[in-house]
Design a protein around this motif. Structure first.
Motif, PDB file in Angstrom:
ATOM      1  N   GLY A  66       0.826  -1.192   0.000  1.00 18.00           N
ATOM      2  CA  GLY A  66       0.000   0.000   0.000  1.00 18.00           C
ATOM      3  C   GLY A  66       0.861   1.243   0.000  1.00 18.00           C
ATOM      4  N   SER A  67       0.227   2.343  -0.268  1.00 17.35           N
ATOM      5  CA  SER A  67       0.912   3.633  -0.327  1.00 17.35           C
ATOM      6  C   SER A  67       1.441   4.035   1.037  1.00 17.35           C
ATOM      7  N   ALA A  68       2.588   4.692   1.036  1.00 11.19           N
ATOM      8  CA  ALA A  68       3.179   5.190   2.282  1.00 11.19           C
ATOM      9  C   ALA A  68       2.240   6.165   2.983  1.00 11.19           C
ATOM     10  N   ARG A  69       1.336   6.775   2.244  1.00 10.29           N
ATOM     11  CA  ARG A  69       0.378   7.699   2.865  1.00 10.29           C
ATOM     12  C   ARG A  69      -0.579   6.967   3.813  1.00 10.29           C
ATOM     13  N   PHE A  70      -0.623   5.635   3.684  1.00 17.39           N
ATOM     14  CA  PHE A  70      -1.499   4.837   4.529  1.00 17.39           C
ATOM     15  C   PHE A  70      -0.735   4.111   5.632  1.00 17.39           C
ATOM     16  N   ALA A  71       0.346   4.703   6.108  1.00 21.14           N
ATOM     17  CA  ALA A  71       1.178   4.066   7.142  1.00 21.14           C
ATOM     18  C   ALA A  71       0.347   3.668   8.359  1.00 21.14           C
ATOM     19  N   ASP A  72      -0.570   4.516   8.795  1.00 20.26           N
ATOM     20  CA  ASP A  72      -1.391   4.196   9.963  1.00 20.26           C
ATOM     21  C   ASP A  72      -2.298   2.999   9.689  1.00 20.26           C
ATOM     22  N   GLU A  73      -2.902   2.971   8.507  1.00 22.83           N
ATOM     23  CA  GLU A  73      -3.798   1.877   8.151  1.00 22.83           C
ATOM     24  C   GLU A  73      -3.028   0.562   7.983  1.00 22.83           C
ATOM     25  N   ILE A  74      -1.808   0.650   7.437  1.00 22.36           N
ATOM     26  CA  ILE A  74      -0.970  -0.538   7.301  1.00 22.36           C
ATOM     27  C   ILE A  74      -0.610  -1.071   8.679  1.00 22.36           C
ATOM     28  N   SER A  75      -0.330  -0.174   9.608  1.00 23.82           N
ATOM     29  CA  SER A  75      -0.010  -0.574  10.982  1.00 23.82           C
ATOM     30  C   SER A  75      -1.192  -1.295  11.632  1.00 23.82           C
ATOM     31  N   VAL A  76      -2.399  -0.796  11.400  1.00 20.73           N
ATOM     32  CA  VAL A  76      -3.602  -1.436  11.958  1.00 20.73           C
ATOM     33  C   VAL A  76      -3.781  -2.828  11.362  1.00 20.73           C
ATOM     34  N   ALA A  77      -3.621  -2.956  10.043  1.00 17.49           N
ATOM     35  CA  ALA A  77      -3.758  -4.259   9.392  1.00 17.49           C
ATOM     36  C   ALA A  77      -2.693  -5.227   9.909  1.00 17.49           C
ATOM     37  N   ASN A  78      -1.484  -4.720  10.109  1.00 20.25           N
ATOM     38  CA  ASN A  78      -0.398  -5.546  10.638  1.00 20.25           C
ATOM     39  C   ASN A  78      -0.780  -6.077  12.015  1.00 20.25           C
ATOM     40  N   ARG A  79      -1.270  -5.219  12.860  1.00 24.83           N
ATOM     41  CA  ARG A  79      -1.670  -5.618  14.219  1.00 24.83           C
ATOM     42  C   ARG A  79      -2.773  -6.668  14.183  1.00 24.83           C
TER      43      ARG A  79
END
Length: 102
Positions: free
Chosen positions: A12-25
């Motif tokens: 995903g786009s780096a602009r979605f760092a927070d959303e990527i973190s949530v998906a990772n968790r």
């Protein structure tokens, strides 16, 4: 017999760092091994074009390790790098899913 957990690569786009973190968790708590972007360039911490290319190549190797790819794409957004990663994953036969399908 120990069953290996599923390995999921997040794209995903780096602009979605927070959303990527949530998906990772969420995936990690569900028992998956998660591989994801390790660097999110910010204006305060820019990276060179060479570093960006190296990170892109490294992410393709992460896709190689994964059983499947999950694209984090709020609002349906998919940028150029993510499009390239999706095409690569599909070319290797990896299943690709999206957090926000069409």
């Amino acid at each position: 017999m120990v069953v290996r957990p599923e390995i999921v690569c997040l794209c995903g786009s780096a602009r979605f760092a927070d959303e990527i973190s949530v998906a990772n968790r969420e995936l990690t708590l569900a028992g998956a091994i998660v591989v994801a972007p390790g660097v999110f360039p910010h204006a305060a911490e820019p990276i060179t074009d060479e570093q960006k290319a190296e990170l892109g190549a490294l992410h393709l190797r992460k896709i190689d390790l994964a059983d499947r790819v999950l694209v984090v794409n709020p609002g349906g957004y998919i940028g150029e790098s993510t499009s390239r990663e999706i095409a690569y994953a599909r070319s290797t036969g990896k299943p690709v899913s999206f957090t926000h399908p069409d």
